[in-house]
Design a protein around this motif. Sequence first.
Motif, short mmCIF file in Angstrom:
data_model
loop_
_atom_site.label_atom_id
_atom_site.label_comp_id
_atom_site.label_asym_id
_atom_site.label_seq_id
_atom_site.Cartn_x
_atom_site.Cartn_y
_atom_site.Cartn_z
N UNK A 1 0.81 -1.21 0.00
CA UNK A 1 0.00 0.00 0.00
C UNK A 1 0.84 1.27 0.00
N UNK A 2 1.80 1.35 0.94
CA UNK A 2 2.66 2.53 0.99
C UNK A 2 3.58 2.60 -0.22
N UNK A 3 4.02 1.43 -0.71
CA UNK A 3 4.83 1.42 -1.92
C UNK A 3 4.08 1.97 -3.12
N UNK B 1 5.32 5.09 -5.30
CA UNK B 1 5.91 4.78 -6.61
C UNK B 1 4.90 4.71 -7.74
N UNK B 2 3.64 4.47 -7.42
CA UNK B 2 2.62 4.32 -8.47
C UNK B 2 1.79 5.58 -8.63
N UNK B 3 1.31 6.12 -7.51
CA UNK B 3 0.41 7.28 -7.58
C UNK B 3 1.02 8.49 -8.31
N UNK B 4 2.30 8.83 -8.09
CA UNK B 4 2.85 10.01 -8.79
C UNK B 4 3.21 9.76 -10.25
N UNK C 1 -8.19 10.99 -12.26
CA UNK C 1 -7.57 10.90 -10.95
C UNK C 1 -7.69 9.53 -10.32
N UNK C 2 -7.77 8.47 -11.14
CA UNK C 2 -7.89 7.11 -10.63
C UNK C 2 -6.78 6.25 -11.22
N UNK C 3 -6.56 5.10 -10.62
CA UNK C 3 -5.54 4.17 -11.07
C UNK C 3 -5.98 3.50 -12.36
N UNK D 1 2.73 -1.74 -9.07
CA UNK D 1 3.91 -1.61 -8.21
C UNK D 1 4.99 -2.61 -8.62
N UNK D 2 4.57 -3.82 -9.00
CA UNK D 2 5.54 -4.81 -9.47
C UNK D 2 6.27 -4.32 -10.71
#
Length: 249
Positions: A14-16, A20-23, A33-35, A46-47
Amino acid sequence: GFIGYFYILTFIIGFGAVMMVAPNPLYMDTVKGVLVGGNNMAAIHLAHATGGDLFLGFISAVAFATILAVVSGLTLAGASAVSHDIFANAICGGKVNEATEMKVSKISALVIGVIAIWLGIQFEKQNVAFMVGLAFAIAASANFPILFLSIHWKGLTTRGAMIGGTLGLVTTVTMVVLSKTVWVDVFGNKAPLFPYKDPALFSMSLAFLGCWIFSKLDFSEQAKIERARFDAQQVRCEIGIGINEVSKH
């Protein structure tokens, strides 16, 4: 240990994903504004962000294999419970041949599969991690009170366990249906009838209370026998004395 490690990983993932993913515009739809692909794609993105295409392929393969294993295991467990526990023992009282039981098991697997597919389509947009929490809420309300009290409380009876576990199961499912997760997101209503997303705090408490009250109110001869057997059961449970032969279930 493995289960605890798994839940520690959810925090790391989650924190990763936040860092690393959200920005990264590669994984985020900047307009909406969604993944990209929905919230359930956070671990997959993230992988890719940490290990590139090789790690992405590995994690995708692991996720696919895990889904197949879980679905097949739950289908077999559900079909076995319906055919053996409910049909053969509860309904027929154990007087049923194996061929009939196997036929019921196959039909049950088919029905369970169809229901699971329909529910999967209805809950397609829901967060997988949250849906797992709802499944644990059902287990915590229907199973945990009975298991805990049967080991630690001498006064639990079969009647109390049945009524308390049923109360926990029915309450959990009802609260989930009336919560925002189903009542609003799936059924399309404007406001939920049950204001909380997680029902376990209420349903598990009700299950414990139901087990206690209806065990206390059980004055049957069977209840007296069950209470008298508790001490021997506890000794056998803790140290294993008396478990000498394999029993057929």
